[in-house]
Design an enzyme around this catalytic site. Structure first.
Site, PDB file in Angstrom:
ATOM      1  N   TYR A  32      -5.570   5.348  -7.557  1.00 11.65           N
ATOM      2  CA  TYR A  32      -5.880   5.315  -6.133  1.00 11.65           C
ATOM      3  C   TYR A  32      -7.262   4.707  -5.948  1.00 11.65           C
ATOM      4  O   TYR A  32      -8.261   5.412  -5.844  1.00 11.65           O
ATOM      5  CB  TYR A  32      -5.802   6.720  -5.538  1.00 11.65           C
ATOM      6  CG  TYR A  32      -5.985   6.755  -4.043  1.00 11.65           C
ATOM      7  CD1 TYR A  32      -4.996   6.265  -3.196  1.00 11.65           C
ATOM      8  CD2 TYR A  32      -7.135   7.270  -3.465  1.00 11.65           C
ATOM      9  CE1 TYR A  32      -5.159   6.289  -1.826  1.00 11.65           C
ATOM     10  CE2 TYR A  32      -7.303   7.302  -2.090  1.00 11.65           C
ATOM     11  CZ  TYR A  32      -6.314   6.811  -1.271  1.00 11.65           C
ATOM     12  OH  TYR A  32      -6.479   6.843   0.084  1.00 11.65           O
ATOM     13  N   TYR A  78       0.839  -1.204   0.000  1.00 17.49           N
ATOM     14  CA  TYR A  78       0.000   0.000   0.000  1.00 17.49           C
ATOM     15  C   TYR A  78       0.867   1.244   0.000  1.00 17.49           C
ATOM     16  O   TYR A  78       1.755   1.406   0.844  1.00 17.49           O
ATOM     17  CB  TYR A  78      -0.913  -0.008   1.221  1.00 17.49           C
ATOM     18  CG  TYR A  78      -1.973   1.065   1.179  1.00 17.49           C
ATOM     19  CD1 TYR A  78      -3.189   0.836   0.556  1.00 17.49           C
ATOM     20  CD2 TYR A  78      -1.764   2.309   1.757  1.00 17.49           C
ATOM     21  CE1 TYR A  78      -4.165   1.819   0.505  1.00 17.49           C
ATOM     22  CE2 TYR A  78      -2.738   3.301   1.707  1.00 17.49           C
ATOM     23  CZ  TYR A  78      -3.938   3.049   1.084  1.00 17.49           C
ATOM     24  OH  TYR A  78      -4.897   4.015   1.032  1.00 17.49           O
TER      25      TYR A  78
END
Lengths: 136, 394
Positions: free
Chosen positions: B347, B297
């Site tokens: 994103y 991440y």
């Protein structure tokens, strides 16, 4: 030119005394009467022993910059005219850390471990504790 | 042994295109990604009986179930906050399948924050004149102008630099590794935009020491994955990718609030990932050395830096030299974010990392790591997080 109001602290039942003290130019933190832990941010219970028997203790207002960032692009229109401004985590001499602004200096001169002291910003509806460098 | 080990598989993946303005609703995007994932799996959308969503997703489980014509939704759940969700969504799905609450669980993430004006706007932080309340502790952060998540991670990066000598060039190695993989991925928003170190270093300052290229993209788009039992997976259309282990965790000293309060942890340079990692490796019966490829991440470059250390790929403080050594590049020992990640693909709050993890183990990645059998996927760190180990099913 239109000025956008800065977001003001909305005190909770737990944090109200912290902001009230700031209004009197005192920096305070809860201390547990049971295990003597001193802590920030204000919480309803002691993070060490869960006691709700808490007292408010006045702090020296002195500490050091633990870390910081210079904000160069405002994420909210109320801060557009403030950039560049310094967000810092200050570690108080008594131990607890808090987020604040370091003011009264060139943002480019702020360093980790720099000694600072509290100053109170009365410009908004709620007085906000901020910090400035001191000779150290 | 952990009772969930290899009991479930991801059998379907789906994604919309990624852009700065999809021109359609989050629900529409969620439906498209979900139907794509179910079609990929060869599963009738009506057969979905579980949905686990992210707390920041605008799409409710009932709206999605209605759109899919679900016959009987027997399990639904929600997890987060935000970027902590994707692997945790899969964790809930595994728990539901193993316990018999559901057989076919959909984990979607749909996002339209780019067209809404970015995360700060979408979160409404500091809006309306007051900050704080409802257990957010934001009254202690927002009035100072801590509004952008970039500033929180920037302060972490600054302390890491002070403590360990980490440099901007080392953070840049993370941005460049992600960008290089996006350049190989036609679906990535940054597909046609190469990035070199000079350009990285000259990036517009956002919140020092972070500049433009340390920050993730803003996107409109959706991803979804389908989880079912290992037994049922054998009958699906695609080679199953086994969920060898998944874990959620906070570690001790969990901080209240969403993001800002990570800065007042006793040690802001060690995140919940450390405890998730310990548990994950124990559950998987594997360790960092067995990982062939990782989807880490990456809302900001320091987010990857800290995780490289916390998940055990290098010692605390050595994330910078490790990243700059070439280890995280495509030819390195730990290729990361092989579709480009949040920094350079899109994103989608980390659900795109789950999708890419599955692609790698099916050999469908646009940057296929030769012989990859074990993939780590992680989700967003503070204040508690999740991660999983995927393996090529036997």
């Amino acid at each position: 030119m239109t000025t956008v109001a800065k977001p003001m602290p909305q005190p909770t039942a737990v944090s109200q005394p912290y902001w009230d003290a700031a209004g009197e130019h005192r920096l305070v933190a809860p201390r547990c009467r049971s295990c003597r832990t001193l802590f920030l941010y204000p919480r309803a219970t002691c993070p060490a022993c869960l006691s709700t028997d808490l007292d408010w203790e006045q702090l020296s207002g002195r500490g050091r910059v633990y870390t910081f960032t210079v904000v160069r692009q405002a994420a909210h229109p109320a801060f557009t005219e403030d950039v560049p401004y310094v967000l810092a985590i200050v570690e108080l001499d008594e131990g607890p850390r808090l987020l604040t602004n370091v003011i009264g200096c060139d943002p480019a001169e702020v360093r980790c471990d720099q000694p600072v002291e509290v100053v109170f910003d009365d410009t908004g509806e709620v007085t906000v504790p901020k910090f400035q460098p001191v000779a150290g | 042994m952990w009772p969930g080990r290899d009991r479930c598989a991801i059998v379907g993946i789906g994604a919309t295109e990624f852009s700065r303005d999809a021109g359609r609703s989050e629900l529409r995007l969620a439906i498209e990604a979900s139907v794509a994932a179910l079609t990929d799996a060869g599963i009738d959308p009506a057969a979905v009986d579980g949905i686990v969503r992210c707390d920041m997703d605008a799409v409710s489980h009932v709206a999605l179930a209605e759109a899919l014509g679900v016959r009987n939704l027997t399990y639904w759940g929600v997890t987060g906050p935000g970027g902590a969700a994707p692997c945790a969504q899969v964790a809930h799905a595994v728990a539901a399948v193993v316990s018999g609450e559901a057989t076919t669980v959909l984990c979607p993430r749909s996002i339209a924050w780019a067209s809404a004006g970015g995360l700060g706007s979408a979160m409404g932080r500091g809006a309306g004149g007051g900050a704080g309340g409802r257990g957010s502790y934001e009254e202690l952060f927002v009035p100072y102008g801590l509004l952008a998540p970039a500033s929180t991670y920037a302060a972490v990066a600054r302390r890491h630099m002070h403590a360990f000598g980490t440099t901007r060039e080392q953070l840049g190695a993370i941005a460049l590794a992600c960008r290089a993989r996006a350049n190989a991925n036609p679906a990535a928003q940054m597909h046609e935009r190469p990035l070199d170190l000079d350009t990285y270093l000259a990036g517009r300052p956002i919140s020092t020491p972070l500049g433009l290229f340390d920050c993730c993209l803003v996107s409109d788009g959706a991803c979804a994955v389908v989880v079912t039992s290992a037994e049922r997976a054998a009958d699906c259309a695609q080679p199953a990718v086994s969920i060898t282990a998944v874990a959620q965790g906070s570690g001790p000293g969990i901080q209240g609030g969403m993001l800002s309060s990570v800065l007042v942890r006793d040690d802001p340079l060690t995140w919940p990932c450390r405890w998730v990692g310990e548990e994950l490796w124990r559950r998987a019966g594997l360790g960092p050395a067995e990982v062939d490829v990782a989807q880490i991440y990456d809302c900001f470059t320091p987010t990857v830096l800290i995780q490289l250390e916390d998940y055990g790929f290098c010692a605390k403080g050595e994330g910078g030299p490790f990243a700059a050594s070439g280890a995280i590049g495509f030819d390195g020992s730990l290729p990361i974010n092989t579709a480009g990640g949040n920094l350079s693909e899109a994103y989608i709050h980390g659900m795109n990392h789950v999708v890419e993890g599955v692609r790698q183990l099916r050999g469908e990645s646009t940057s296929p790591v030769p012989g990859a059998e074990v993939c780590l996927v992680t989700s967003g760190p503070p204040p508690a997080t999740s991660a999983m180990v995927l393996t090529r099913a036997a």
